[in-house]
Design a protein around this motif. Structure first.
Motif, PDB file in Angstrom:
ATOM      1  N   LYS A 246       0.923  -0.917   0.043  1.00 26.37           N
ATOM      2  CA  LYS A 246       0.060  -0.175   0.140  1.00 26.37           C
ATOM      3  C   LYS A 246       0.875   1.357   0.028  1.00 26.37           C
ATOM      4  O   LYS A 246       1.661   1.442   0.917  1.00 26.37           O
ATOM      5  CB  LYS A 246      -0.926  -0.077   1.281  1.00 26.37           C
ATOM      6  N   PRO A 247       0.748   1.926  -1.069  1.00 27.84           N
ATOM      7  CA  PRO A 247       1.670   3.170  -1.334  1.00 27.84           C
ATOM      8  C   PRO A 247       1.829   4.163   0.092  1.00 27.84           C
ATOM      9  O   PRO A 247       2.980   4.560   0.479  1.00 27.84           O
ATOM     10  CB  PRO A 247       1.351   3.841  -2.459  1.00 27.84           C
ATOM     11  N   SER A 248       0.895   4.377   0.633  1.00 29.68           N
ATOM     12  CA  SER A 248       0.537   5.562   1.705  1.00 29.68           C
ATOM     13  C   SER A 248       1.046   5.109   2.848  1.00 29.68           C
ATOM     14  O   SER A 248       0.952   5.694   4.147  1.00 29.68           O
ATOM     15  CB  SER A 248      -0.551   6.032   1.573  1.00 29.68           C
ATOM     16  N   THR A 249       1.123   3.758   3.204  1.00 34.27           N
ATOM     17  CA  THR A 249       1.325   3.342   4.656  1.00 34.27           C
ATOM     18  C   THR A 249       2.399   2.100   4.693  1.00 34.27           C
ATOM     19  O   THR A 249       2.951   1.772   5.604  1.00 34.27           O
ATOM     20  CB  THR A 249      -0.218   2.476   5.057  1.00 34.27           C
ATOM     21  N   GLY A 250       2.791   1.448   3.499  1.00 35.22           N
ATOM     22  CA  GLY A 250       3.565   0.345   3.568  1.00 35.22           C
ATOM     23  C   GLY A 250       3.251  -0.776   3.897  1.00 35.22           C
ATOM     24  O   GLY A 250       3.837  -1.805   3.813  1.00 35.22           O
ATOM     25  N   TYR A 251       1.751  -0.858   4.308  1.00 38.50           N
ATOM     26  CA  TYR A 251       1.210  -2.296   4.695  1.00 38.50           C
ATOM     27  C   TYR A 251       1.136  -3.179   3.386  1.00 38.50           C
ATOM     28  O   TYR A 251       0.777  -2.767   2.302  1.00 38.50           O
ATOM     29  CB  TYR A 251      -0.055  -2.177   5.283  1.00 38.50           C
ATOM     30  N   THR A 252       1.667  -4.377   3.437  1.00 38.33           N
ATOM     31  CA  THR A 252       1.998  -5.365   2.388  1.00 38.33           C
ATOM     32  C   THR A 252       1.149  -6.738   2.272  1.00 38.33           C
ATOM     33  O   THR A 252       0.980  -7.223   1.421  1.00 38.33           O
ATOM     34  CB  THR A 252       3.373  -5.530   2.074  1.00 38.33           C
TER      35      THR A 252
END
Length: 380
Positions: A276-282
C-alpha cells in the motif's frame, strides 16, 4: 540444466502464498514448479500486521490480536475501539513453519535453497542463475526488489517506510496488552514524519518500533537511541532485555511497477508494487492479490496485462506528494484524521473499501490546503 513451467523467486509472503495457491489447485497439477530462496526460513525475521473484519484465513497462525488502538501526538491522545475490525499480528516464523512444509509436500513443487544471482528473459523462456547452477522457466515470478527502478523517474515521488524494532521483556508490568499503539507522534519529529509503534504481547512483553516516512535511511544508532529514549520516558525507565530485533525498509511510492512485467517475467510482492503506497502495509494486500493472479493464470491471457487498478491510488499519490515536499506535515495529517474521524472509517479507507462519500469525509479531515496544492500540481 533443469526446466520448469513456473519458477518462484523468493519464499516470503508473496512467494509462499503463490506457491501454495498453485500447489493445491488441480488445474496446475501437471505444471512443474520451482521455488528458490537463499534462506532456510528458520528465523523470525519479520512481523506482519493487518486489520480484518471477523475471522480470516490466517487466524490459526496469529500471534496476538487487539480490538483497540492508541494514536498520540502533540494535539491528540486517543484510545479507541476499531470495531468491526481486529488488528492482527503474524510472526514470520509461524508463517514459514506453516506454509513451507505444505509447499515442499506438493509433488510438483521443488524447493531449492540458493541465492539467485541473475535473471535473463530470452525469446521463449527465462534463464535464472544461482550461485551454483542455472534453471530454465517458462514463466518466472520474482520477488527480488530493485530499489533503483523508481528512482530513475520524477513523476512519482519515492519515500521509504523504514523502521527498527525491538522485542523487549520488562521487569515491571508496564504495557496494556489489550491496546496496540498504532502511531505515537510524541517523539521529536525533526522536520520529518516519525512515530513509535508498540505491539504489547503481555503486560511485560512488547514489540517497540521506531518508524519513519522518509526518503533516506538513518544510521542504526539513531533508531536505537530513539527507542531507548522512548522506553525510558514512556515506561518510567523500566529495566528490560531485548529478545529479538528487526529492521525493514518498504518503498512508499505510486510508481507503476507493473510496467516492468512481461508475459514471461512477472514481479510479485513489494517488487510488483503490492505494498500500500501511503502506509507500506503489504501482507494483507498480497493475500488479496495472489488468488486474483492465480485465477488470471487459468484464463491463459497475456500475463503482462494483469494489473489491479484503483481510484485509491490517486489518494495515495496526493498524500505522498505532500509528504515528499513537506515531510513535517505527516503527523498533523494523521493526527487530524484520527481526531476528527472514527478509527474504523480510517482503516476502512486505508483498506480501499470506502465509498465516495466516506472518502470525502476522510480527505476533508486534515487541513485542506496541502491537498489542494498537491491536487493542482498533479493535474496541471
Amino acid at each position: 540444466m533443469s526446466h520448469y513451467d513456473y519458477i518462484i523467486i523468493g519464499a516470503g509472503a508473496a512467494g509462499l502464498l503463490l506457491a501454495d495457491a498453485l500447489g493445491k489447485e488441480e488445474f496446475f497439477a501437471s505444471k512443474s514448479i520451482l521455488v528458490l530462496d537463499k534462506d532456510n526460513k528458520t528465523k523470525n525475521d519479520r512481523t506482519w500486521c493487518f486489520w480484518e473484519r471477523g475471522n480470516g484465513p490466517f487466524d490459526d497462525l496469529i500471534h496476538k490480536t487487539w480490538d483497540n488502538i492508541y494514536v498520540g501526538g502533540h494535539q491528540l491522545q486517543k484510545s479507541t475501539s476499531i470495531a468491526p475490525y481486529t488488528y492482527k499480528m503474524l510472526r514470520g516464523i509461524d508463517f514459514y513453519n506453516h506454509f513451507l512444509p505444505k509447499v515442499k509436500a506438493y509433488p510438483n513443487i521443488t524447493w531449492v535453497q540458493e541465492e539467485v544471482t541473475g535473471i535473463q528473459e530470452q525469446e521463449n523462456q527465462v534463464l535464472v542463475t544461482t550461485s551454483s547452477q542455472n534453471f530454465i522457466g517458462q514463466t518466472v515470478f520474482s520477488s527480488l526488489y530493485d530499489p533503483t527502478l523508481p528512482l530513475k523517474q520524477k513523476d512519482f515521488p519515492v519515500l521509504q517506510q523504514h523502521f527498527v524494532g525491538w522485542q523487549i521483556k520488562t521487569e515491571q508490568s508496564v504495557f496494556n496488552a489489550r491496546e496496540a499503539t498504532f502511531m505515537d507522534f510524541s517523539v521529536p519529529q525533526k522536520g520529518n514524519t516519525r512515530f513509535m509503534y508498540v505491539l504489547p504481547i503481555s503486560d511485560t512483553e512488547a514489540l517497540v518500533e521506531y518508524t519513519l516516512f522518509l526518503e533516506h535511511l538513518l544510521e542504526k544508532s539513531e533508531y536505537e537511541k530513539a527507542i531507548k529514549t522512548y522506553i525510558k520516558e514512556k515506561y518510567n525507565n523500566t529495566n528490560y532485555t531485548i529478545q529479538e530485533t528487526e529492521f525493514g525498509s518498504i518503498p512508499m511510492t505510486c510508481y507503476p511497477f507493473h510496467r516492468h512485467n512481461t508475459n514471461r517475467l512477472f514481479n510479485i510482492g513489494i517488487a510488483g508494487g503490492w505494498a500500500k503506497p501511503s502506509t507500506g502495509y503489504t501482507f494483507y494486500n498480497t493475500s488479496q492479490y495472489v488468488p486474483k493472479l492465480v485465477a488470471y493464470l487459468k484464463t491463459g491471457k497475456p500475463l503482462s496485462e494483469f494489473h489491479q487498478k484503483s481510484r485509491f491510488l490517486f489518494y495515495d499519490t496526493l498524500l505522498l506528494d505532500i509528504l515528499y515536499e513537506s515531510n513535517h506535515l505527516g503527523h498533523e495529517i494523521f493526527e487530524s484524521m484520527f481526531k476528527r474521524r472514527k478509527a474504523s472509517l480510517i482503516l476502512k479507507f486505508l483498506e480501499n473499501e470506502t465509498n465516495l462519500w466516506e472518502e470525502l469525509k476522510i480527505v476533508t479531515a486534515p487541513k485542506p490546503m496541502p491537498f489542494i496544492r498537491a491536487l493542482f500540481k498533479r493535474l496541471f
